[in-house]
Design a protein around this motif. Structure first.
Motif, PDB file in Angstrom:
ATOM      1  N   ARG A  19       6.608  31.120  -6.650  1.00  0.00           N
ATOM      2  CA  ARG A  19       7.992  31.420  -7.050  1.00  0.00           C
ATOM      3  C   ARG A  19       8.680  30.125  -7.493  1.00  0.00           C
ATOM      4  N   PRO A  20       8.226  29.509  -8.583  1.00  0.00           N
ATOM      5  CA  PRO A  20       8.848  28.255  -9.021  1.00  0.00           C
ATOM      6  C   PRO A  20      10.228  28.494  -9.638  1.00  0.00           C
ATOM      7  N   GLY A  21      11.027  27.428  -9.658  1.00  0.00           N
ATOM      8  CA  GLY A  21      12.300  27.487 -10.358  1.00  0.00           C
ATOM      9  C   GLY A  21      13.521  27.686  -9.489  1.00  0.00           C
ATOM     10  N   TYR A  22      13.345  27.701  -8.162  1.00  0.00           N
ATOM     11  CA  TYR A  22      14.481  27.971  -7.283  1.00  0.00           C
ATOM     12  C   TYR A  22      14.691  26.873  -6.237  1.00  0.00           C
ATOM     13  N   TYR A  23      14.093  25.722  -6.443  1.00  0.00           N
ATOM     14  CA  TYR A  23      14.282  24.627  -5.490  1.00  0.00           C
ATOM     15  C   TYR A  23      15.759  24.249  -5.363  1.00  0.00           C
ATOM     16  N   HIS A  24      16.491  24.349  -6.464  1.00  0.00           N
ATOM     17  CA  HIS A  24      17.905  23.966  -6.426  1.00  0.00           C
ATOM     18  C   HIS A  24      18.721  24.895  -5.533  1.00  0.00           C
ATOM     19  N   LEU A  25      18.154  26.039  -5.192  1.00  0.00           N
ATOM     20  CA  LEU A  25      18.808  26.977  -4.282  1.00  0.00           C
ATOM     21  C   LEU A  25      18.221  26.886  -2.873  1.00  0.00           C
ATOM     22  N   ILE A  27      15.025  27.342  -2.184  1.00  0.00           N
ATOM     23  CA  ILE A  27      13.915  28.298  -2.070  1.00  0.00           C
ATOM     24  C   ILE A  27      12.646  27.643  -2.610  1.00  0.00           C
ATOM     25  N   PRO A  28      11.621  27.478  -1.782  1.00  0.00           N
ATOM     26  CA  PRO A  28      10.418  26.751  -2.206  1.00  0.00           C
ATOM     27  C   PRO A  28       9.480  27.612  -3.046  1.00  0.00           C
ATOM     28  N   LEU A  29       8.362  27.001  -3.422  1.00  0.00           N
ATOM     29  CA  LEU A  29       7.380  27.651  -4.285  1.00  0.00           C
ATOM     30  C   LEU A  29       6.753  28.897  -3.662  1.00  0.00           C
ATOM     31  N   SER A  30       6.384  28.793  -2.374  1.00  0.00           N
ATOM     32  CA  SER A  30       5.523  29.800  -1.739  1.00  0.00           C
ATOM     33  C   SER A  30       4.278  30.013  -2.609  1.00  0.00           C
ATOM     34  N   GLY A  31       3.595  31.139  -2.469  1.00  0.00           N
ATOM     35  CA  GLY A  31       2.380  31.382  -3.220  1.00  0.00           C
ATOM     36  C   GLY A  31       1.138  30.908  -2.489  1.00  0.00           C
ATOM     37  N   ALA A  32      -0.020  31.252  -3.036  1.00  0.00           N
ATOM     38  CA  ALA A  32      -1.304  30.912  -2.417  1.00  0.00           C
ATOM     39  C   ALA A  32      -1.431  29.405  -2.240  1.00  0.00           C
ATOM     40  N   LEU A  33      -1.837  28.965  -1.050  1.00  0.00           N
ATOM     41  CA  LEU A  33      -1.962  27.537  -0.805  1.00  0.00           C
ATOM     42  C   LEU A  33      -3.110  26.920  -1.587  1.00  0.00           C
ATOM     43  N   ASP A  34      -4.191  27.644  -1.745  1.00  0.00           N
ATOM     44  CA  ASP A  34      -5.336  27.181  -2.543  1.00  0.00           C
ATOM     45  C   ASP A  34      -5.308  27.968  -3.849  1.00  0.00           C
ATOM     46  N   GLN A  35      -4.684  27.388  -4.865  1.00  0.00           N
ATOM     47  CA  GLN A  35      -4.484  28.111  -6.125  1.00  0.00           C
ATOM     48  C   GLN A  35      -5.784  28.328  -6.890  1.00  0.00           C
ATOM     49  N   GLN A  36      -6.762  27.431  -6.749  1.00  0.00           N
ATOM     50  CA  GLN A  36      -8.034  27.611  -7.451  1.00  0.00           C
ATOM     51  C   GLN A  36      -8.788  28.818  -6.904  1.00  0.00           C
ATOM     52  N   SER A  37      -8.892  28.923  -5.578  1.00  0.00           N
ATOM     53  CA  SER A  37      -9.592  30.068  -4.985  1.00  0.00           C
ATOM     54  C   SER A  37      -8.837  31.367  -5.230  1.00  0.00           C
ATOM     55  N   TYR A  38      -7.513  31.287  -5.237  1.00  0.00           N
ATOM     56  CA  TYR A  38      -6.685  32.458  -5.553  1.00  0.00           C
ATOM     57  C   TYR A  38      -6.954  32.956  -6.978  1.00  0.00           C
ATOM     58  N   LEU A  39      -6.956  32.028  -7.938  1.00  0.00           N
ATOM     59  CA  LEU A  39      -7.224  32.401  -9.325  1.00  0.00           C
ATOM     60  C   LEU A  39      -8.606  33.026  -9.457  1.00  0.00           C
ATOM     61  N   LEU A  40      -9.602  32.413  -8.837  1.00  0.00           N
ATOM     62  CA  LEU A  40     -10.963  32.932  -8.902  1.00  0.00           C
ATOM     63  C   LEU A  40     -11.036  34.365  -8.387  1.00  0.00           C
ATOM     64  N   ALA A  41     -10.374  34.634  -7.276  1.00  0.00           N
ATOM     65  CA  ALA A  41     -10.412  35.984  -6.698  1.00  0.00           C
ATOM     66  C   ALA A  41      -9.882  37.015  -7.695  1.00  0.00           C
ATOM     67  N   ASN A  42      -8.778  36.704  -8.345  1.00  0.00           N
ATOM     68  CA  ASN A  42      -8.209  37.651  -9.301  1.00  0.00           C
ATOM     69  C   ASN A  42      -9.098  37.832 -10.531  1.00  0.00           C
ATOM     70  N   VAL A 267      10.930  23.315   3.354  1.00  0.00           N
ATOM     71  CA  VAL A 267      12.308  23.222   2.894  1.00  0.00           C
ATOM     72  C   VAL A 267      12.377  22.262   1.713  1.00  0.00           C
ATOM     73  N   SER A 268      13.424  22.373   0.917  1.00  0.00           N
ATOM     74  CA  SER A 268      13.480  21.644  -0.347  1.00  0.00           C
ATOM     75  C   SER A 268      14.155  20.279  -0.239  1.00  0.00           C
ATOM     76  N   GLY A 269      14.665  19.901   0.929  1.00  0.00           N
ATOM     77  CA  GLY A 269      15.292  18.601   1.062  1.00  0.00           C
ATOM     78  C   GLY A 269      15.603  18.284   2.508  1.00  0.00           C
ATOM     79  N   GLY A 270      15.933  17.014   2.772  1.00  0.00           N
ATOM     80  CA  GLY A 270      16.255  16.609   4.128  1.00  0.00           C
ATOM     81  C   GLY A 270      16.407  15.111   4.236  1.00  0.00           C
ATOM     82  N   GLY A 271      16.359  14.604   5.465  1.00  0.00           N
ATOM     83  CA  GLY A 271      16.722  13.226   5.727  1.00  0.00           C
ATOM     84  C   GLY A 271      15.607  12.317   6.183  1.00  0.00           C
ATOM     85  N   TYR A 272      14.367  12.592   5.775  1.00  0.00           N
ATOM     86  CA  TYR A 272      13.258  11.688   6.093  1.00  0.00           C
ATOM     87  C   TYR A 272      12.755  11.001   4.826  1.00  0.00           C
TER      88      TYR A 272
END
Length: 325
Positions: A19-25, A27-42, A267-272
């Protein structure tokens, strides 16, 4: 057709490309953590590249198919069984109405992906079917799967068929010791010289807290920050900063002790202070690291990071070409 969850496994959720495009709100990317294996499965089951799949962590679920389907399992090395009989991974297989799919513990790698021809047909939220657990939206009712859940499946494409195999060179390489290439970050200069050296020289161990929010690493030499008077808005710990945005893959080290690589649900931001960012080409590797696996951070520059991304893009394009209908 639908899929009934008999046992949910350890941490199983519905994910897609993200879910790209919402960091400014916030809201993070989410989605499959291993995008290569995810793509292969589909690709193996003839799905659109963005179709939703089931992501499993360390211990997979037990599922019952309410209807015939074409299925593919990719990612971690794990024994998968249909009705108690072992079935191949990285290959499309046919299941029948009433069949049960189950898994042993994952031997190598931490996540596997179950794609079903037609995709998991949960509602889209902000353009994605991915589960974002902290926000309690997306996926199936905004949460991990539970026993008794019934997942709807979309219409399979005409290209869906059993027996489609992944090329051997298309599989993500997995190991218990993994090099992770890192681009030093905006606050790397805040480290003392001894720590900027030890950060890359030490071997770090994945902690048990590793999840979709972040991967915590332990066992290296604690990092020392250059002393300073904290600016207004920053905390007193030397690792604190005035709040800033967190890129996907960025590394923060609270208190200088344990690096945390932020993952797709962070989260999309913080103090570290962010001492570096793992390059995009290596983020799939992190997704497949189990607790107690080892990593060493390898310093690279921007040119090397961009070249690695280009190599990964070429590899994924070759995979698409190899499995085209």
């Amino acid at each position: 057709m639908s899929i009934e969850v008999i046992k949910p496994g350890l941490a199983t959720s519905v994910q897609d490309a993200g879910r790209p495009g919402y960091y400014h709100l916030g809201i993070p990317l989410s989605g499959a953590l291993d995008q290569q294996s995810y793509l292969l499965a589909n690709l193996l089951v003839g799905n659109d590249e963005g179709a939703a799949v089931i992501e499993c962590t360390l211990l997979g679920p037990e599922l019952r198919f309410d209807g015939a389907a074409i299925v593919a399992i990719t990612g971690a090395e794990v024994v998968a069984r249909v009705n108690g009989q072992e079935v191949p991974r990285n290959e499309s297989i046919a299941v029948q109405d009433g069949d049960k799919l189950s898994f042993d513990f994952m031997k190598l790698g931490a996540r596997c992906f179950i794609a079903v021809a037609g995709g998991i047909d949960v509602p889209q939220v902000l353009g994605s079917r991915s589960t974002y657990g902290l926000g309690a939206f997306g996926g199936y009712q905004g949460r991990k799967l539970m026993a008794g859940d019934s997942l709807p499946v979309g219409q399979a494409s005409p290209e869906a068929r059993p027996g489609r195999r992944a090329p051997a060179d298309s599989l993500l390489a997995m190991a218990k010791e993994v090099p992770l290439r890192v681009l030093p970050g905006l606050y790397f200069h805040r480290l003392q010289d001894v720590s900027s050296t030890s950060f890359f020289a030490d071997t770090w161990t994945v902690g048990s807290e590793a999840d979709r929010i972040g991967y915590r690493y332990k066992g290296g030499t604690p990092l020392q920050f250059i002393e300073r008077t904290p600016p207004f808005g920053a905390g007193n710990d030397p690792s604190n900063i005035v709040d800033a945005g967190y890129p996907y893959g960025s590394i923060q080290v609270p208190g200088g002790r344990e690096p945390i690589i932020l993952q797709r649900d962070a989260v999309s931001g913080g103090g570290y202070a962010m001492v570096g960012t793992v390059i995009s080409a290596d983020m799939d590797r992190i997704a497949q690291m189990q607790p107690n696996n080892k990593a060493q951070f390898i310093e690279v520059d921007m040119a090397q990071a961009l070249e690695a991304r280009a190599v990964r893009t070429r590899r994924l394009n070759q995979l698409r070409a190899a499995l085209a209908p």
